[in-house]
Design a protein around this motif. Structure first.
Motif, PDB file in Angstrom:
ATOM      1  N   ALA A 131      81.445 -27.616  47.774  1.00  0.00           N
ATOM      2  CA  ALA A 131      81.002 -26.334  47.241  1.00  0.00           C
ATOM      3  C   ALA A 131      81.472 -26.142  45.804  1.00  0.00           C
ATOM      4  O   ALA A 131      82.603 -26.525  45.464  1.00  0.00           O
ATOM      5  N   PRO A 132      80.659 -25.536  44.965  1.00  0.00           N
ATOM      6  CA  PRO A 132      81.090 -25.254  43.597  1.00  0.00           C
ATOM      7  C   PRO A 132      82.043 -24.070  43.553  1.00  0.00           C
ATOM      8  O   PRO A 132      82.083 -23.241  44.469  1.00  0.00           O
ATOM      9  N   GLY A 133      82.811 -23.990  42.491  1.00  0.00           N
ATOM     10  CA  GLY A 133      83.710 -22.857  42.282  1.00  0.00           C
ATOM     11  C   GLY A 133      84.264 -22.910  40.878  1.00  0.00           C
ATOM     12  O   GLY A 133      84.224 -23.952  40.215  1.00  0.00           O
ATOM     13  N   LEU A 134      84.760 -21.785  40.405  1.00  0.00           N
ATOM     14  CA  LEU A 134      85.396 -21.734  39.085  1.00  0.00           C
ATOM     15  C   LEU A 134      86.860 -22.135  39.154  1.00  0.00           C
ATOM     16  O   LEU A 134      87.413 -22.660  38.185  1.00  0.00           O
ATOM     17  N   ALA A 135      87.494 -21.862  40.279  1.00  0.00           N
ATOM     18  CA  ALA A 135      88.898 -22.229  40.476  1.00  0.00           C
ATOM     19  C   ALA A 135      89.213 -22.152  41.963  1.00  0.00           C
ATOM     20  O   ALA A 135      88.535 -21.445  42.718  1.00  0.00           O
ATOM     21  N   ILE A 136      90.226 -22.889  42.370  1.00  0.00           N
ATOM     22  CA  ILE A 136      90.709 -22.869  43.748  1.00  0.00           C
ATOM     23  C   ILE A 136      92.222 -22.851  43.697  1.00  0.00           C
ATOM     24  O   ILE A 136      92.833 -23.631  42.949  1.00  0.00           O
ATOM     25  N   ASP A 137      92.836 -21.951  44.470  1.00  0.00           N
ATOM     26  CA  ASP A 137      94.299 -21.937  44.462  1.00  0.00           C
ATOM     27  C   ASP A 137      94.845 -22.801  45.590  1.00  0.00           C
ATOM     28  O   ASP A 137      94.099 -23.329  46.414  1.00  0.00           O
ATOM     29  N   HIS A 138      96.157 -22.962  45.620  1.00  0.00           N
ATOM     30  CA  HIS A 138      96.765 -23.903  46.550  1.00  0.00           C
ATOM     31  C   HIS A 138      96.865 -23.364  47.977  1.00  0.00           C
ATOM     32  O   HIS A 138      97.450 -24.025  48.842  1.00  0.00           O
ATOM     33  N   ALA A 139      96.264 -22.204  48.213  1.00  0.00           N
ATOM     34  CA  ALA A 139      96.094 -21.747  49.591  1.00  0.00           C
ATOM     35  C   ALA A 139      94.652 -21.937  50.045  1.00  0.00           C
ATOM     36  O   ALA A 139      94.298 -21.575  51.160  1.00  0.00           O
ATOM     37  N   GLY A 140      93.814 -22.502  49.156  1.00  0.00           N
ATOM     38  CA  GLY A 140      92.417 -22.734  49.502  1.00  0.00           C
ATOM     39  C   GLY A 140      91.484 -21.609  49.123  1.00  0.00           C
ATOM     40  O   GLY A 140      90.283 -21.681  49.396  1.00  0.00           O
ATOM     41  N   ASN A 141      92.004 -20.563  48.484  1.00  0.00           N
ATOM     42  CA  ASN A 141      91.140 -19.468  48.071  1.00  0.00           C
ATOM     43  C   ASN A 141      90.251 -19.914  46.919  1.00  0.00           C
ATOM     44  O   ASN A 141      90.716 -20.555  45.970  1.00  0.00           O
ATOM     45  N   VAL A 167      85.071 -28.092  51.173  1.00  0.00           N
ATOM     46  CA  VAL A 167      85.867 -28.602  50.060  1.00  0.00           C
ATOM     47  C   VAL A 167      85.261 -28.091  48.747  1.00  0.00           C
ATOM     48  O   VAL A 167      84.059 -28.253  48.506  1.00  0.00           O
ATOM     49  N   GLY A 168      86.082 -27.483  47.913  1.00  0.00           N
ATOM     50  CA  GLY A 168      85.620 -26.995  46.624  1.00  0.00           C
ATOM     51  C   GLY A 168      85.729 -28.073  45.558  1.00  0.00           C
ATOM     52  O   GLY A 168      86.674 -28.868  45.557  1.00  0.00           O
ATOM     53  N   VAL A 169      84.764 -28.101  44.654  1.00  0.00           N
ATOM     54  CA  VAL A 169      84.741 -29.067  43.556  1.00  0.00           C
ATOM     55  C   VAL A 169      85.094 -28.352  42.258  1.00  0.00           C
ATOM     56  O   VAL A 169      84.406 -27.408  41.854  1.00  0.00           O
ATOM     57  N   VAL A 170      86.167 -28.789  41.622  1.00  0.00           N
ATOM     58  CA  VAL A 170      86.625 -28.169  40.381  1.00  0.00           C
ATOM     59  C   VAL A 170      87.168 -29.227  39.430  1.00  0.00           C
ATOM     60  O   VAL A 170      87.402 -30.369  39.822  1.00  0.00           O
ATOM     61  N   TYR A 171      87.365 -28.841  38.175  1.00  0.00           N
ATOM     62  CA  TYR A 171      88.103 -29.685  37.242  1.00  0.00           C
ATOM     63  C   TYR A 171      89.590 -29.635  37.587  1.00  0.00           C
ATOM     64  O   TYR A 171      90.062 -28.702  38.257  1.00  0.00           O
ATOM     65  N   ARG A 172      90.332 -30.613  37.095  1.00  0.00           N
ATOM     66  CA  ARG A 172      91.756 -30.706  37.427  1.00  0.00           C
ATOM     67  C   ARG A 172      92.513 -29.418  37.120  1.00  0.00           C
ATOM     68  O   ARG A 172      93.350 -28.967  37.913  1.00  0.00           O
ATOM     69  N   HIS A 173      92.254 -28.819  35.948  1.00  0.00           N
ATOM     70  CA  HIS A 173      93.015 -27.636  35.534  1.00  0.00           C
ATOM     71  C   HIS A 173      92.607 -26.392  36.300  1.00  0.00           C
ATOM     72  O   HIS A 173      93.241 -25.341  36.158  1.00  0.00           O
ATOM     73  N   GLU A 174      91.572 -26.501  37.143  1.00  0.00           N
ATOM     74  CA  GLU A 174      91.104 -25.346  37.908  1.00  0.00           C
ATOM     75  C   GLU A 174      91.671 -25.311  39.322  1.00  0.00           C
ATOM     76  O   GLU A 174      91.349 -24.398  40.091  1.00  0.00           O
ATOM     77  N   LEU A 175      92.509 -26.249  39.663  1.00  0.00           N
ATOM     78  CA  LEU A 175      93.275 -26.200  40.906  1.00  0.00           C
ATOM     79  C   LEU A 175      94.607 -25.542  40.544  1.00  0.00           C
ATOM     80  O   LEU A 175      95.449 -26.143  39.877  1.00  0.00           O
ATOM     81  N   VAL A 176      94.782 -24.296  40.952  1.00  0.00           N
ATOM     82  CA  VAL A 176      95.795 -23.430  40.346  1.00  0.00           C
ATOM     83  C   VAL A 176      96.765 -22.867  41.390  1.00  0.00           C
ATOM     84  O   VAL A 176      96.484 -22.877  42.593  1.00  0.00           O
ATOM     85  N   PRO A 177      97.907 -22.339  40.934  1.00  0.00           N
ATOM     86  CA  PRO A 177      98.866 -21.750  41.872  1.00  0.00           C
ATOM     87  C   PRO A 177      98.303 -20.499  42.552  1.00  0.00           C
ATOM     88  O   PRO A 177      97.442 -19.797  42.009  1.00  0.00           O
TER      89      PRO A 177
END
Length: 214
Positions: A131-141, A167-177
């Motif tokens: 799935a696309p997304g702008l960002a995903i946090d480390h709880a899966g939100n 599973v969300g697809v993001v750039y590396r810097h978009e996997l966030v706290p």
């Protein structure tokens, strides 16, 4: 510079969109190639063999590109379906293959395959949704674009007894706290995230949903 209130989702979306827009063409091409390699190399180890159907998306603009991933999956023997925006912010699904006729959606800024539409029941035979997304946090939100299509779809999917891994697809810097953007108990956490570098799985058995990158 004025600090951004993390609870203001539109301001956070603007920040991530600006970061994406700043990526040059070379960085986007490298990310697209890396994403295809990471996903294709992992599918068999996830128990997803050729002949299976994978739900993905047709990338647009500065999104993590699926221009190499989708044909790569088809050439490897996978069936691919992508979303179609329907009235009332619902999603249906259509098969994607190389050369499939496309038309601009009347409801969103995306192209969609022309052809047969499938409702959510097709997900009973789908092991994985990318799935696309702008960002995903480390709880899966997941922070989406704000249209609400995927929020509604994932909410309905969560009520099914048998459902795909999401599973969300993001750039590396978009996997966030956790806490980078607002989430509510109504948001449906994803099972994982994937970048051009690695998969990250979120531990649903832990109330704090810790992340494990592989």
């Amino acid at each position: 510079m004025t600090a951004i209130d993390k609870t203001d989702k539109e301001a956070v979306r603007t920040r991530f969109r600006q970061q994406r827009a700043a990526l040059d063409a070379q960085a986007r091409r490298a990310a697209a190639a890396g994403l295809a390699d990471v996903v294709l190399s992992a599918l068999p180890s996830l128990g997803i063999e050729p002949g299976s159907t994978v739900a993905a998306y047709l990338s647009v603009g500065s999104e993590p590109s699926t221009a190499l991933l989708l044909p790569g999956m088809v050439r490897a023997g996978y069936e691919v379906i992508v979303p179609v925006c329907e009235p009332h912010y619902q999603l249906s699904w259509a098969r994607w293959y190389e050369g499939v006729p496309l038309a601009r959606s009347p409801r969103a800024w995306v192209d969609e395959p022309v052809g047969e539409r499938f409702d959510r029941s097709i997900m009973a035979g789908v092991p994985l949704i990318l799935a696309p997304g702008l960002a995903i946090d480390h709880a899966g939100n997941r922070l989406g674009q704000g249209g609400g299509y995927y929020d509604r779809f994932l909410g309905a999917l969560a009520r099914q007894e048998k459902r795909p891994r999401t599973v969300g697809v993001v750039y590396r810097h978009e996997l966030v706290p956790v806490g980078t953007f607002e989430s509510t108990p109504l948001d449906i956490p994803l099972d994982g995230a994937v970048t051009d570098e690695a998969w990250t799985w979120f531990d649903a058995g832990n109330s704090s949903r810790t992340a494990q990158t592989v």
